[in-house]
Design an enzyme around this catalytic site. Structure first.
Site, PDB file in Angstrom:
ATOM      1  N   LYS A 194       0.870  -1.182   0.000  1.00 15.57           N
ATOM      2  CA  LYS A 194       0.000   0.000   0.000  1.00 15.57           C
ATOM      3  C   LYS A 194       0.899   1.222   0.000  1.00 15.57           C
ATOM      4  O   LYS A 194       1.656   1.440   0.951  1.00 15.57           O
ATOM      5  CB  LYS A 194      -0.872  -0.016   1.256  1.00 15.57           C
ATOM      6  CG  LYS A 194      -1.690   1.257   1.435  1.00 15.57           C
ATOM      7  CD  LYS A 194      -2.634   1.156   2.614  1.00 15.57           C
ATOM      8  CE  LYS A 194      -3.395   2.446   2.827  1.00 15.57           C
ATOM      9  NZ  LYS A 194      -4.324   2.381   3.948  1.00 15.57           N
ATOM     10  N   LYS A 247      -2.334  -1.794  -3.625  1.00 19.58           N
ATOM     11  CA  LYS A 247      -3.187  -0.602  -3.595  1.00 19.58           C
ATOM     12  C   LYS A 247      -2.340   0.648  -3.707  1.00 19.58           C
ATOM     13  O   LYS A 247      -1.309   0.710  -3.061  1.00 19.58           O
ATOM     14  CB  LYS A 247      -3.933  -0.625  -2.259  1.00 19.58           C
ATOM     15  CG  LYS A 247      -4.755   0.597  -1.971  1.00 19.58           C
ATOM     16  CD  LYS A 247      -5.273   0.528  -0.562  1.00 19.58           C
ATOM     17  CE  LYS A 247      -5.922   1.860  -0.255  1.00 19.58           C
ATOM     18  NZ  LYS A 247      -6.160   2.060   1.131  1.00 19.58           N
TER      19      LYS A 247
HETATM   20  C1  PBG Z   1      -7.236   3.421   5.897  1.00 19.15           C
HETATM   21  C2  PBG Z   1      -7.547   3.289   4.453  1.00 19.15           C
HETATM   22  C3  PBG Z   1      -7.409   4.237   3.433  1.00 19.15           C
HETATM   23  C4  PBG Z   1      -7.956   3.663   2.284  1.00 19.15           C
HETATM   24  C5  PBG Z   1      -8.366   2.378   2.619  1.00 19.15           C
HETATM   25  N1  PBG Z   1      -8.079   2.152   3.955  1.00 19.15           N
HETATM   26  C6  PBG Z   1      -6.934   5.643   3.465  1.00 19.15           C
HETATM   27  C7  PBG Z   1      -5.532   5.940   3.741  1.00 19.15           C
HETATM   28  O1  PBG Z   1      -4.687   5.085   3.947  1.00 19.15           O
HETATM   29  O2  PBG Z   1      -5.262   7.140   3.790  1.00 19.15           O
HETATM   30  C8  PBG Z   1      -8.101   4.333   0.946  1.00 19.15           C
HETATM   31  C9  PBG Z   1      -9.200   3.821   0.097  1.00 19.15           C
HETATM   32  C10 PBG Z   1      -9.581   4.704  -1.042  1.00 19.15           C
HETATM   33  O3  PBG Z   1      -8.981   5.759  -1.296  1.00 19.15           O
HETATM   34  O4  PBG Z   1     -10.526   4.322  -1.744  1.00 19.15           O
HETATM   35  N2  PBG Z   1      -5.918   3.384   6.262  1.00 19.15           N
END
Ligand code: PBG
Length: 322
Positions: A194, A247
């Protein structure tokens, strides 16, 4: 053999031939729909930066689940906005918490597969994904909280726990806590690769989870790094992840492709809020044809090697695939 004996255009002569030879197909059973549940609200509300997406109040999820099943959607990923936030993010692991109650409603009202996002950023007053001690995120103290969240979500009936906080050791800590509390059947879908991405912007409006100060670069991956991303995936696989996730999706097709070649675990890709909103905005400005752009984006993510696509477009795609 080359031209003129070989003619590639023979493969594209008609819609029937093109369909017959399509290497990648979209299936709703491979899609997961993210759902935002707002514990403070009594009505369904459109998310301004994500036209066509909503936050749902508790009490409305049986109906939503039935509508999704009707469309052919088989799985959801839940995010919660709690009634109150505090320094320890206690709303995240309360048995009466917004996500725990949402899981219960959906399990009662449907046979959807329910995944619960596990993070603290929606629940802490500072909007960071971990517990702050002495001005810094305390990785190892955060793991204890993640373990409690995981057990509470499993107890509420989640089939899949999806840790997204990018703390070191989170998958191992959660697996141990689940197994130690009689939840050895609960799966972990690890947000393994991520990156610290600009494409989460609209989500942070929906989940009210923007960090109060600073950013997430101290724990989320640098998007410049593919080898480091492979190490993250490897570690989560070793810690016991059942499904690995990459992601955001579209900026990481190379990572998805490499992960597919390297790991035999099921691979998920999360097409995030910014990817959704960009396509919506571009189509609103008349720059692209929305439907074909969404189909192309989804197809490219599967083609690059994803088994599962988490996408806000799942209901739209479901309608079009039919
Ligand atoms: C929580 C999380 C996030 C997303 C999914 N889980 C936001 C982040 O890490 O700032 C993003 C999902 C999206 O943008 O659709 N940590």
């Amino acid at each position: 053999m080359s031209f003129p004996a070989t003619r590639m255009r023979r493969l594209r002569r008609s819609a029937g031939i093109r369909d017959m030879l399509a290497e990648t197909r979209l299936h709703t059973s491979r899609m997961v729909y993210p759902v935002f549940v707002d514990g403070r609200s009594r009505r369904k509300r459109e998310i301004m930066l994500m036209p066509g997406q909503f936050t749902y109040p508790l009490g409305s999820l049986r109906k939503l689940a039935a509508e999704l099943e009707e469309k052919g959607i088989r799985s959801v990923l839940l995010f919660g906005v709690p009634r109150t936030k505090d320094a320890s993010g206690s709303g995240a692991f309360s048995s009466d918490g917004v996500v725990q109650r949402a899981i219960g409603e959906i399990r009662e009202g449907s046979s959807l597969t329910v995944a619960a996002d596990l993070c603290l950023c929606e629940y802490t007053s500072n909007g960071q994904c971990g517990i702050i001690r002495g001005g810094d995120i305390d990785n190892d103290a955060t793991l204890g909280t993640y373990a409690k969240i995981a057990v509470s979500q499993a107890e509420a009936g989640a089939h899949i726990i999806a840790p997204s906080g990018m703390m070191d050791g989170q998958v191992g800590a959660i697996r141990k806590a689940l197994d130690g509390s009689g939840h050895s059947e609960t799966m972990i879908m690890a947000y393994a690769s991520k990156s610290a991405s600009s494409f989460y912007g609209p989500f942070r409006e929906a989940a009210e989870s923007a960090p109060a100060g600073g950013d997430r670069k101290g724990y989320q991956l640098n998007f410049a790094n593919a080898r480091e991303s492979m190490r993250e995936l490897q570690l989560d696989a070793e810690e016991g992840a059942d499904i690995l996730m990459v992601k955001p999706a579209m900026p990481n097709l190379d990572i998805i492709c490499r992960a597919r070649e390297r790991f035999d675990l099921p691979l998920a890709a999360y097409s995030v809020s910014g990817e959704y909103s960009m396509l919506k905005a571009a189509s609103k400005l008349g720059m692209i044809d929305y439907r074909s752009a969404v189909i192309e984006a989804a197809t490219s993510i599967f083609r690059s090697g994803a088994d599962i696509l988490i996408t806000y477009s799942a209901p739209e795609l479901a309608g079009w695939i039919e």
